[in-house]
Design a protein around this motif. Structure first.
Motif, PDB file in Angstrom:
ATOM      1  N   GLY A  13      26.290 -13.801 -35.212  1.00 31.41           N
ATOM      2  CA  GLY A  13      24.666 -14.075 -35.095  1.00 31.41           C
ATOM      3  C   GLY A  13      24.115 -13.039 -33.868  1.00 31.41           C
ATOM      4  O   GLY A  13      22.977 -12.763 -34.408  1.00 31.41           O
ATOM      5  N   VAL A  14      24.363 -13.313 -32.653  1.00 30.79           N
ATOM      6  CA  VAL A  14      24.058 -12.678 -31.879  1.00 30.79           C
ATOM      7  C   VAL A  14      23.588 -11.363 -31.408  1.00 30.79           C
ATOM      8  O   VAL A  14      22.981 -10.245 -31.371  1.00 30.79           O
ATOM      9  CB  VAL A  14      23.920 -13.041 -30.351  1.00 30.79           C
ATOM     10  N   ASP A  33      33.465  -5.843 -34.727  1.00 33.29           N
ATOM     11  CA  ASP A  33      34.057  -7.215 -35.278  1.00 33.29           C
ATOM     12  C   ASP A  33      35.420  -7.688 -35.590  1.00 33.29           C
ATOM     13  O   ASP A  33      36.026  -6.451 -36.058  1.00 33.29           O
ATOM     14  CB  ASP A  33      33.348  -7.474 -36.017  1.00 33.29           C
ATOM     15  N   HIS A  39      30.237 -13.806 -41.757  1.00 28.31           N
ATOM     16  CA  HIS A  39      32.085 -14.246 -42.577  1.00 28.31           C
ATOM     17  C   HIS A  39      31.997 -16.090 -42.202  1.00 28.31           C
ATOM     18  O   HIS A  39      31.586 -16.999 -40.947  1.00 28.31           O
ATOM     19  CB  HIS A  39      33.446 -14.043 -41.709  1.00 28.31           C
ATOM     20  N   SER A  43      30.701 -19.315 -36.081  1.00 24.55           N
ATOM     21  CA  SER A  43      29.610 -19.843 -35.985  1.00 24.55           C
ATOM     22  C   SER A  43      28.433 -20.230 -36.131  1.00 24.55           C
ATOM     23  O   SER A  43      27.291 -20.860 -36.332  1.00 24.55           O
ATOM     24  CB  SER A  43      29.328 -20.045 -34.499  1.00 24.55           C
ATOM     25  N   SER A  44      28.669 -19.049 -37.423  1.00 29.52           N
ATOM     26  CA  SER A  44      27.022 -18.444 -38.656  1.00 29.52           C
ATOM     27  C   SER A  44      27.493 -18.773 -39.847  1.00 29.52           C
ATOM     28  O   SER A  44      27.127 -17.343 -40.179  1.00 29.52           O
ATOM     29  CB  SER A  44      27.000 -17.270 -37.869  1.00 29.52           C
ATOM     30  N   ARG A  49      20.188 -22.739 -41.277  1.00 28.55           N
ATOM     31  CA  ARG A  49      20.051 -22.609 -39.353  1.00 28.55           C
ATOM     32  C   ARG A  49      18.683 -23.096 -39.708  1.00 28.55           C
ATOM     33  O   ARG A  49      17.613 -22.591 -39.981  1.00 28.55           O
ATOM     34  CB  ARG A  49      20.450 -22.110 -38.786  1.00 28.55           C
ATOM     35  N   ILE A  50      18.329 -24.665 -38.836  1.00 28.39           N
ATOM     36  CA  ILE A  50      17.112 -25.704 -38.217  1.00 28.39           C
ATOM     37  C   ILE A  50      16.518 -24.051 -37.468  1.00 28.39           C
ATOM     38  O   ILE A  50      17.306 -23.575 -36.761  1.00 28.39           O
ATOM     39  CB  ILE A  50      16.707 -26.279 -37.718  1.00 28.39           C
ATOM     40  N   LEU A 172      38.527  -6.672 -29.766  1.00 28.69           N
ATOM     41  CA  LEU A 172      38.573  -6.540 -28.818  1.00 28.69           C
ATOM     42  C   LEU A 172      40.401  -7.347 -27.863  1.00 28.69           C
ATOM     43  O   LEU A 172      40.950  -7.980 -27.732  1.00 28.69           O
ATOM     44  CB  LEU A 172      37.126  -7.034 -27.738  1.00 28.69           C
ATOM     45  N   CYS A 312      32.776 -25.133 -38.798  1.00 27.08           N
ATOM     46  CA  CYS A 312      31.758 -25.079 -38.358  1.00 27.08           C
ATOM     47  C   CYS A 312      32.586 -25.222 -36.847  1.00 27.08           C
ATOM     48  O   CYS A 312      33.172 -25.675 -36.108  1.00 27.08           O
ATOM     49  CB  CYS A 312      30.812 -24.570 -38.377  1.00 27.08           C
ATOM     50  N   LYS A 345      18.933 -19.661 -34.384  1.00 27.87           N
ATOM     51  CA  LYS A 345      17.316 -19.429 -34.271  1.00 27.87           C
ATOM     52  C   LYS A 345      16.657 -18.279 -33.261  1.00 27.87           C
ATOM     53  O   LYS A 345      16.877 -18.193 -33.884  1.00 27.87           O
ATOM     54  CB  LYS A 345      16.517 -20.730 -34.381  1.00 27.87           C
TER      55      LYS A 345
HETATM   56  C1  LIG Z   1      27.743 -26.906 -38.274  1.00 29.12           C
HETATM   57  C2  LIG Z   1      26.471 -25.917 -37.007  1.00 29.12           C
HETATM   58  C3  LIG Z   1      25.220 -26.090 -37.434  1.00 29.12           C
HETATM   59  C4  LIG Z   1      24.203 -25.598 -36.622  1.00 29.12           C
HETATM   60  N1  LIG Z   1      23.097 -25.299 -37.061  1.00 29.12           N
HETATM   61  C5  LIG Z   1      22.223 -25.289 -36.290  1.00 29.12           C
HETATM   62  C6  LIG Z   1      21.235 -24.791 -35.922  1.00 29.12           C
HETATM   63  O1  LIG Z   1      20.503 -25.696 -37.901  1.00 29.12           O
HETATM   64  N2  LIG Z   1      20.030 -24.523 -35.784  1.00 29.12           N
HETATM   65  C7  LIG Z   1      20.116 -22.889 -34.651  1.00 29.12           C
HETATM   66  O2  LIG Z   1      19.578 -22.333 -34.174  1.00 29.12           O
HETATM   67  N3  LIG Z   1      21.337 -22.894 -34.552  1.00 29.12           N
HETATM   68  C8  LIG Z   1      22.400 -24.041 -35.097  1.00 29.12           C
HETATM   69  N4  LIG Z   1      23.729 -23.925 -35.101  1.00 29.12           N
HETATM   70  C9  LIG Z   1      24.267 -22.948 -33.787  1.00 29.12           C
HETATM   71  C10 LIG Z   1      24.443 -21.585 -34.064  1.00 29.12           C
HETATM   72  O3  LIG Z   1      24.547 -21.432 -35.207  1.00 29.12           O
HETATM   73  C11 LIG Z   1      25.542 -20.621 -33.071  1.00 29.12           C
HETATM   74  O4  LIG Z   1      25.514 -20.448 -32.000  1.00 29.12           O
HETATM   75  C12 LIG Z   1      25.064 -19.096 -33.402  1.00 29.12           C
HETATM   76  O5  LIG Z   1      25.075 -19.025 -35.380  1.00 29.12           O
HETATM   77  C13 LIG Z   1      26.051 -18.352 -32.433  1.00 29.12           C
HETATM   78  O6  LIG Z   1      26.060 -17.328 -32.786  1.00 29.12           O
HETATM   79  P1  LIG Z   1      27.342 -16.493 -32.098  1.00 29.12           P
HETATM   80  O7  LIG Z   1      26.516 -14.479 -32.402  1.00 29.12           O
HETATM   81  O8  LIG Z   1      26.821 -16.714 -30.877  1.00 29.12           O
HETATM   82  O9  LIG Z   1      28.194 -16.616 -33.008  1.00 29.12           O
HETATM   83  P2  LIG Z   1      29.163 -15.960 -34.001  1.00 29.12           P
HETATM   84  O10 LIG Z   1      28.065 -16.177 -34.832  1.00 29.12           O
HETATM   85  O11 LIG Z   1      29.999 -17.026 -34.583  1.00 29.12           O
HETATM   86  O12 LIG Z   1      29.954 -14.511 -33.615  1.00 29.12           O
HETATM   87  C14 LIG Z   1      30.885 -14.011 -32.932  1.00 29.12           C
HETATM   88  C15 LIG Z   1      31.567 -13.139 -32.980  1.00 29.12           C
HETATM   89  O13 LIG Z   1      32.431 -12.295 -32.450  1.00 29.12           O
HETATM   90  C16 LIG Z   1      33.386 -12.222 -32.804  1.00 29.12           C
HETATM   91  N5  LIG Z   1      34.377 -11.560 -32.185  1.00 29.12           N
HETATM   92  C17 LIG Z   1      35.393 -12.828 -31.498  1.00 29.12           C
HETATM   93  N6  LIG Z   1      36.267 -12.577 -31.026  1.00 29.12           N
HETATM   94  C18 LIG Z   1      35.732 -11.335 -30.752  1.00 29.12           C
HETATM   95  C19 LIG Z   1      37.218  -9.917 -30.877  1.00 29.12           C
HETATM   96  N7  LIG Z   1      38.246 -10.119 -29.879  1.00 29.12           N
HETATM   97  N8  LIG Z   1      37.039  -8.522 -31.091  1.00 29.12           N
HETATM   98  C20 LIG Z   1      36.043  -8.004 -31.645  1.00 29.12           C
HETATM   99  N9  LIG Z   1      34.907  -9.372 -31.901  1.00 29.12           N
HETATM  100  C21 LIG Z   1      35.175 -10.900 -32.106  1.00 29.12           C
HETATM  101  C22 LIG Z   1      33.518 -13.158 -34.108  1.00 29.12           C
HETATM  102  O14 LIG Z   1      34.479 -12.493 -35.129  1.00 29.12           O
HETATM  103  C23 LIG Z   1      32.676 -13.396 -35.186  1.00 29.12           C
HETATM  104  O15 LIG Z   1      31.731 -12.681 -35.597  1.00 29.12           O
HETATM  105  C24 LIG Z   1      24.180 -24.356 -35.704  1.00 29.12           C
HETATM  106  C25 LIG Z   1      26.056 -24.228 -35.387  1.00 29.12           C
HETATM  107  C26 LIG Z   1      27.449 -25.021 -36.531  1.00 29.12           C
HETATM  108  C27 LIG Z   1      28.581 -24.885 -36.213  1.00 29.12           C
END
Ligand SMILES: Cc1cc2nc3c(=O)[nH]c(=O)nc-3n(C[C@H](O)[C@H](O)[C@H](O)COP(=O)(O)OP(=O)(O)OC[C@H]3O[C@@H](n4cnc5c(N)ncnc54)[C@H](O)[C@@H]3O)c2cc1C
Length: 376
Positions: A13-14, A33, A39, A43-44, A49-50, A172, A312, A345
């Motif tokens: 996501g981020v 990644d 995938h 968490s995404s 997502r709301i 990583l 998730c 979001k």
């Molecule tokens: C069930 C559920 C419902 C949700 N509902 C909402 C909602 O309605 N509204 C909202 O705003 N938020 C919601 N969220 C929260 C939101 O989805 C997450 O906060 C957000 O998507 C997280 O993004 P991220 O980039 O931190 O993590 P991720 O998208 O998980 O990305 C992390 C990435 O890091 C990679 N990675 C990890 N370790 C390594 C490594 N060693 N080397 C290389 N790559 C690596 C992973 O493969 C992954 O692709 C929800 C979450 C869940 C689980």
């Protein structure tokens, strides 16, 4: 050894948003990644997502949200695809609970429009929903849902069009400061970069060095239930919804197409998880029963026939606010972590802020409440 201006670890996501914003600024940038985003291992995933503006968690999120909405709109223009669906949001709860006072506070501080209904008025307006007599019902028009996987795919495509490189299925292993740069070791090779951005979601605790962040993991469940009623169809005006019910929080989404199911979940609770690499995809019976009890009470025309289930992860901080900061021991490393189940979001604005933070050590947006320092 290849040198990059910026390396982003984690293109979920981020990270996907950071990769795009860096590439759009002309930086030589690499995303890495361990899987092939989007995938369903982190968490995404789970379709939607709301997104909402009158933020009950903390009014300081509102300036970030204004920027986040603009970011998603920009991404829609880049991709030529609708990613945000403004179906509005129903928020229901006791007047002295957490959600209703929080929404009213953010709305007042930031002058955000809200409609307030009596339960009788709400019943007429939203025929698929039931409301406890003594609860307050608010409706926010400027809210709805984002297509989560499409957002990530769009950011990654846009980043690569702007020249970003993306290495998937590469993990990583470690990083360290090295002669004014950062050395990044993966399971495939070693890189050097001027700035490192860590957006590894649930895996972040393994990559913060001596700076131990207070992050804990929860396994969460998403359920899609069949309904034959048109009252829950997005095309018929069904909004997203968020209920506070006796100290617990339940939320969900309209049915996107007939037959795909109404998606519902509990935001509170969750199964503690120690290793993010072992995300058990099976159901939790207790969690499912709680969601079904909520449905029976609040969305009575939704059946108990499960169309789909997904597991998730939430990465929680103690105060459930994010961590977005420069690494305390290395000014060339910045990170966003602990999004505590409400971060998607914000991905558009977080990606932009991480690029700004990595370049200048600062951002133009007010994020002191998200600093690492608050944990001492
Ligand atoms: C069930 C559920 C419902 C949700 N509902 C909402 C909602 O309605 N509204 C909202 O705003 N938020 C919601 N969220 C929260 C939101 O989805 C997450 O906060 C957000 O998507 C997280 O993004 P991220 O980039 O931190 O993590 P991720 O998208 O998980 O990305 C992390 C990435 O890091 C990679 N990675 C990890 N370790 C390594 C490594 N060693 N080397 C290389 N790559 C690596 C992973 O493969 C992954 O692709 C929800 C979450 C869940 C689980």
């Amino acid at each position: 050894m290849t040198h990059y201006d910026v390396i982003v670890i984690g293109a979920g996501g981020v990270g996907s948003a950071a990769l795009y914003h860096g590439a759009a600024q002309g930086l030589k940038i690499l995303g890495i990644d361990r899987f092939s985003p989007p995938h369903n291992h982190g968490s995404s995933h789970g379709q939607t997502r709301i997104i909402r503006m009158a933020y009950f968690e903390h009014p300081d999120y509102v300036p970030l949200l204004k920027q986040a909405y603009a970011g998603w709109k920009h991404l829609e223009q880049l991709s030529g695809q609708q990613l945000y669906h403004e179906v509005g949001l129903l928020e229901v709860g006791p007047v002295d609970g957490i959600v209703i006072p929080g929404v009213l506070r953010s709305s007042k501080e930031h002058d955000l429009p809200l409609d307030q209904f009596t339960t009788h008025e709400a019943q007429r307006q939203f025929p698929g929903f039931d409301f406890p007599e003594n609860h307050t019902v608010l409706f926010e028009q400027q809210a709805g849902y984002l297509m989560v996987e499409d957002c990530i795919a769009s950011y990654l495509a846009a980043a690569q069009q702007q020249g970003a490189k993306l290495n998937c299925e590469e993990s990583l292993v470690s990083w360290k400061p090295h002669q004014g740069e950062v050395e990044v070791v993966t399971d495939k090779q070693t890189y050097r970069c001027s700035k490192l951005i860590i957006t590894t979601g649930a895996w972040t605790s393994s990559f913060t060095g001596n700076c131990q962040l207070p992050l804990t993991l929860l396994r969460k469940h998403l359920y899609w239930y069949r309904s034959d009623s048109k009252n829950y169809l997005a095309s018929q005006g069904c909004p997203v919804f968020f209920y506070e019910d006796q100290g617990r929080f339940f939320y969900g989404f309209p049915e996107l197409q007939p037959g795909t199911g109404v998606k519902v979940s509990e935001h509170s609770g969750g199964d503690p998880l120690s290793d993010p690499s072992v995300l058990d995809p099976s159901q939790n019976q207790e969690d499912r029963l709680a969601v079904e009890a909520f449905l029976k009470k609040s969305l009575p025309q939704v059946s108990r026939d499960l169309v789909q289930h997904a597991a998730c992860m939430y990465t929680m901080t103690p105060d459930e606010n994010f961590i977005v900061d420069v690494h305390p021991e290395c000014a060339d490393v910045v990170l966003a972590a602990g999004l505590s189940g409400h971060g998607f979001k914000f991905a558009s604005v977080l990606g932009q802020m991480l690029i700004e933070l990595s370049a200048t050590g600062n951002t133009s947006l007010p994020i002191d409440f998200l600093s690492i320092k608050r944990f001492g």
